[in-house]
Design a protein around this motif. Sequence first.
Motif, PDB file in Angstrom:
ATOM      1  N   ALA A  29       0.834  -1.206   0.000  1.00 53.78           N
ATOM      2  CA  ALA A  29       0.000   0.000   0.000  1.00 53.78           C
ATOM      3  C   ALA A  29       0.867   1.254   0.000  1.00 53.78           C
ATOM      4  CB  ALA A  29      -0.931  -0.012   1.207  1.00 53.78           C
ATOM      5  N   ALA A  30       1.939   1.238   0.770  1.00 46.83           N
ATOM      6  CA  ALA A  30       2.836   2.392   0.825  1.00 46.83           C
ATOM      7  C   ALA A  30       3.512   2.622  -0.530  1.00 46.83           C
ATOM      8  CB  ALA A  30       3.880   2.205   1.913  1.00 46.83           C
ATOM      9  N   LYS A  31       3.918   1.542  -1.184  1.00 50.49           N
ATOM     10  CA  LYS A  31       4.551   1.674  -2.498  1.00 50.49           C
ATOM     11  C   LYS A  31       3.569   2.231  -3.524  1.00 50.49           C
ATOM     12  CE  LYS A  31       8.102  -1.884  -2.179  1.00 50.49           C
ATOM     13  NZ  LYS A  31       8.524  -3.208  -2.653  1.00 50.49           N
ATOM     14  N   LYS A  32       2.322   1.755  -3.470  1.00 50.60           N
ATOM     15  CA  LYS A  32       1.304   2.262  -4.395  1.00 50.60           C
ATOM     16  C   LYS A  32       1.086   3.758  -4.193  1.00 50.60           C
ATOM     17  CE  LYS A  32      -1.401  -1.914  -5.219  1.00 50.60           C
ATOM     18  NZ  LYS A  32      -2.691  -2.590  -5.006  1.00 50.60           N
ATOM     19  N   ALA A  33       1.082   4.170  -2.935  1.00 53.61           N
ATOM     20  CA  ALA A  33       0.906   5.588  -2.631  1.00 53.61           C
ATOM     21  C   ALA A  33       2.083   6.404  -3.158  1.00 53.61           C
ATOM     22  CB  ALA A  33       0.749   5.793  -1.129  1.00 53.61           C
ATOM     23  N   LEU A  60       3.911  10.116   4.571  1.00 48.98           N
ATOM     24  CA  LEU A  60       3.063  10.003   3.377  1.00 48.98           C
ATOM     25  C   LEU A  60       2.195  11.247   3.222  1.00 48.98           C
ATOM     26  CD1 LEU A  60       1.718   6.351   3.139  1.00 48.98           C
ATOM     27  CD2 LEU A  60       2.998   7.604   1.426  1.00 48.98           C
ATOM     28  N   ALA A  61       1.578  11.688   4.311  1.00 47.39           N
ATOM     29  CA  ALA A  61       0.708  12.859   4.258  1.00 47.39           C
ATOM     30  C   ALA A  61       1.483  14.103   3.848  1.00 47.39           C
ATOM     31  CB  ALA A  61       0.037  13.074   5.612  1.00 47.39           C
ATOM     32  N   LYS A  62       2.696  14.206   4.329  1.00 43.30           N
ATOM     33  CA  LYS A  62       3.540  15.350   3.998  1.00 43.30           C
ATOM     34  C   LYS A  62       3.852  15.368   2.496  1.00 43.30           C
ATOM     35  CE  LYS A  62       7.711  17.561   5.806  1.00 43.30           C
ATOM     36  NZ  LYS A  62       8.869  17.357   6.712  1.00 43.30           N
ATOM     37  N   ALA A  93      -3.395   3.524   2.192  1.00 47.83           N
ATOM     38  CA  ALA A  93      -2.171   3.116   2.887  1.00 47.83           C
ATOM     39  C   ALA A  93      -2.266   3.452   4.377  1.00 47.83           C
ATOM     40  CB  ALA A  93      -0.960   3.795   2.264  1.00 47.83           C
ATOM     41  N   GLU A  94      -2.831   4.615   4.679  1.00 52.21           N
ATOM     42  CA  GLU A  94      -2.981   5.016   6.075  1.00 52.21           C
ATOM     43  C   GLU A  94      -3.854   4.017   6.832  1.00 52.21           C
ATOM     44  OE1 GLU A  94      -4.882   8.660   8.723  1.00 52.21           O
ATOM     45  OE2 GLU A  94      -4.492   8.963   6.600  1.00 52.21           O
ATOM     46  N   SER A  95      -4.905   3.562   6.191  1.00 55.69           N
ATOM     47  CA  SER A  95      -5.800   2.590   6.814  1.00 55.69           C
ATOM     48  C   SER A  95      -5.047   1.293   7.123  1.00 55.69           C
ATOM     49  CB  SER A  95      -6.981   2.310   5.892  1.00 55.69           C
ATOM     50  OG  SER A  95      -7.789   1.294   6.413  1.00 55.69           O
ATOM     51  N   LYS A  96      -4.286   0.805   6.151  1.00 55.21           N
ATOM     52  CA  LYS A  96      -3.516  -0.434   6.353  1.00 55.21           C
ATOM     53  C   LYS A  96      -2.491  -0.261   7.468  1.00 55.21           C
ATOM     54  CE  LYS A  96      -4.698  -3.148   2.778  1.00 55.21           C
ATOM     55  NZ  LYS A  96      -5.310  -4.432   2.926  1.00 55.21           N
ATOM     56  N   ILE A  97      -1.815   0.876   7.469  1.00 58.17           N
ATOM     57  CA  ILE A  97      -0.774   1.124   8.472  1.00 58.17           C
ATOM     58  C   ILE A  97      -1.384   1.184   9.869  1.00 58.17           C
ATOM     59  CG2 ILE A  97       0.919   2.795   9.287  1.00 58.17           C
ATOM     60  CD1 ILE A  97       1.419   3.500   6.300  1.00 58.17           C
ATOM     61  N   MET A  98      -2.523   1.881  10.006  1.00 61.17           N
ATOM     62  CA  MET A  98      -3.145   2.001  11.322  1.00 61.17           C
ATOM     63  C   MET A  98      -3.637   0.649  11.834  1.00 61.17           C
ATOM     64  SD  MET A  98      -2.736   4.901  12.548  1.00 61.17           S
ATOM     65  CE  MET A  98      -3.760   4.693  13.983  1.00 61.17           C
ATOM     66  N   LYS A  99      -4.112  -0.195  10.941  1.00 59.81           N
ATOM     67  CA  LYS A  99      -4.572  -1.520  11.361  1.00 59.81           C
ATOM     68  C   LYS A  99      -3.406  -2.385  11.838  1.00 59.81           C
ATOM     69  CE  LYS A  99      -8.767  -1.677   8.620  1.00 59.81           C
ATOM     70  NZ  LYS A  99      -9.433  -2.231   7.442  1.00 59.81           N
ATOM     71  N   ARG A 130       4.796   7.648  12.181  1.00 57.35           N
ATOM     72  CA  ARG A 130       5.836   8.296  11.369  1.00 57.35           C
ATOM     73  C   ARG A 130       5.613   8.027   9.885  1.00 57.35           C
ATOM     74  NH1 ARG A 130       9.929   6.322  13.975  1.00 57.35           N
ATOM     75  NH2 ARG A 130      10.277   4.550  12.599  1.00 57.35           N
ATOM     76  N   LYS A 131       5.260   6.787   9.542  1.00 61.22           N
ATOM     77  CA  LYS A 131       5.009   6.449   8.137  1.00 61.22           C
ATOM     78  C   LYS A 131       3.823   7.247   7.588  1.00 61.22           C
ATOM     79  CE  LYS A 131       6.741   1.710   7.890  1.00 61.22           C
ATOM     80  NZ  LYS A 131       7.556   1.798   6.685  1.00 61.22           N
TER      81      LYS A 131
END
Length: 86
Positions: A31-35, A78-80, A54-60, A73-74
């Motif tokens: 997900a992070a790579k796709k973002a 990404l948001a930045k 990606a944020e949803s996957k990371i938070m889960k 941090r991740k």
Amino acid sequence: MANHKSSEKRILVTEKKNAVNTARRSAVKTAAKKALVAIESGDKAAATAAARAAESKIMKSAGKVMPKQRAARKISRLAKKVSKMA
């Protein structure tokens, strides 16, 4: 090899948890790579949607597969990157 019934059961449980955690970790990376690819493409709408997924996957996965601070941090990075898009 395990000598007790309970240790044999623990081995099975550990293998199952390991498989689940590996899948979660892989899903977060994908997900992070796709973002990041969406951000580099320059399409803000696609980048925003990919970053949100990606944020949803990371938070889960926070607190389970990775420490909560690393997840935060991740997400922040990404948001930045999304907000810096023109």
